[in-house]
Design a protein around this motif. Structure first.
Motif, PDB file in Angstrom:
ATOM      1  N   TYR A   1      55.236  53.175  25.787  1.00 54.69           N
ATOM      2  CA  TYR A   1      55.042  51.897  25.638  1.00 54.69           C
ATOM      3  C   TYR A   1      56.155  51.355  25.983  1.00 54.69           C
ATOM      4  O   TYR A   1      56.549  50.000  26.116  1.00 54.69           O
ATOM      5  CB  TYR A   1      55.086  51.584  23.946  1.00 54.69           C
TER       6      TYR A   1
ATOM      7  N   MET B   1      48.424  47.127  27.239  1.00 50.52           N
ATOM      8  CA  MET B   1      48.828  47.223  25.748  1.00 50.52           C
ATOM      9  C   MET B   1      49.690  47.600  25.380  1.00 50.52           C
ATOM     10  O   MET B   1      50.280  47.337  24.450  1.00 50.52           O
ATOM     11  CB  MET B   1      48.131  49.161  25.383  1.00 50.52           C
TER      12      MET B   1
ATOM     13  N   TYR C   1      52.388  50.911  16.532  1.00 52.36           N
ATOM     14  CA  TYR C   1      52.365  49.385  17.857  1.00 52.36           C
ATOM     15  C   TYR C   1      50.354  49.544  17.620  1.00 52.36           C
ATOM     16  O   TYR C   1      50.135  48.328  18.648  1.00 52.36           O
ATOM     17  CB  TYR C   1      52.167  50.254  18.660  1.00 52.36           C
ATOM     18  N   GLU C   2      49.395  50.176  17.190  1.00 53.82           N
ATOM     19  CA  GLU C   2      48.248  49.796  17.110  1.00 53.82           C
ATOM     20  C   GLU C   2      47.449  49.893  14.945  1.00 53.82           C
ATOM     21  O   GLU C   2      48.601  50.506  14.130  1.00 53.82           O
ATOM     22  CB  GLU C   2      47.849  51.233  17.832  1.00 53.82           C
ATOM     23  N   GLU C   3      46.761  49.058  15.096  1.00 54.04           N
ATOM     24  CA  GLU C   3      46.096  48.698  13.445  1.00 54.04           C
ATOM     25  C   GLU C   3      45.051  50.046  13.212  1.00 54.04           C
ATOM     26  O   GLU C   3      45.286  50.753  11.935  1.00 54.04           O
ATOM     27  CB  GLU C   3      45.816  47.702  13.323  1.00 54.04           C
TER      28      GLU C   3
ATOM     29  N   THR D   1      48.559  57.861  13.751  1.00 50.61           N
ATOM     30  CA  THR D   1      49.189  56.101  13.988  1.00 50.61           C
ATOM     31  C   THR D   1      50.289  55.820  14.299  1.00 50.61           C
ATOM     32  O   THR D   1      51.099  57.211  14.502  1.00 50.61           O
ATOM     33  CB  THR D   1      49.101  56.074  12.566  1.00 50.61           C
TER      34      THR D   1
ATOM     35  N   GLU E   1      44.623  56.315  16.724  1.00 49.24           N
ATOM     36  CA  GLU E   1      44.585  57.511  17.486  1.00 49.24           C
ATOM     37  C   GLU E   1      43.689  58.398  17.364  1.00 49.24           C
ATOM     38  O   GLU E   1      44.638  59.169  17.792  1.00 49.24           O
ATOM     39  CB  GLU E   1      45.048  56.174  18.798  1.00 49.24           C
TER      40      GLU E   1
ATOM     41  N   LYS F   1      55.219  44.649  22.476  1.00 46.51           N
ATOM     42  CA  LYS F   1      55.276  45.881  21.328  1.00 46.51           C
ATOM     43  C   LYS F   1      56.417  46.604  22.081  1.00 46.51           C
ATOM     44  O   LYS F   1      56.547  47.196  23.022  1.00 46.51           O
ATOM     45  CB  LYS F   1      54.416  46.843  21.878  1.00 46.51           C
TER      46      LYS F   1
END
Length: 121
Positions: A36, A62, A92-94, A89, A97, A66
């Protein structure tokens, strides 16, 4: 006597400055943050060649907009001698991953999952 003390200090310093063995979770956190932050040198160091190419291909899509602290949190981790899986988790993402890691030359590296390959969770 003075030489022995100096050589001992140098040897101690060099042994502490050697390669650090990172756990699969620590490696995953480094990969997420370097991905990121677009730190591709660090990203490449902690991924397999296939993993790096896959992440690099989707990086621009992506990472737009962010930034900041990742708030990386491990939900589950499992490993054997050669393979590890880390579900985590980030801010950056709900959704959680999942990373697959392989042990390469004694170091954990994030790699690409095969098509239809599912993790253990």
């Amino acid at each position: 006597m003075k030489r022995i003390a100096i050589f001992s200090l140098v040897a101690l310093f060099l042994s502490c400055a050697g390669k650090q063995d990172l756990s699969p979770s620590e490696t995953s956190k480094i990969v997420v943050e370097s991905f990121y932050n677009k730190d591709n040198t660090t990203l490449k160091k902690h991924t397999t060649p296939e993993g790096f190419e896959g992440l690099k291909m989707i990086q621009d899509l992506m990472t737009a907009g962010k930034s900041g602290d990742s708030n990386f949190k491990v939900l589950e981790e499992t490993s054997d001698d050669k393979t590890a899986w880390v579900r985590f988790t980030t801010s950056y993402e709900e959704n959680p991953e999942l990373f697959k890691l392989l042990k390469v030359d004694g170091q954990w590296k994030v790699t690409q999952q095969g098509p239809r390959e599912k993790g253990p969770f």
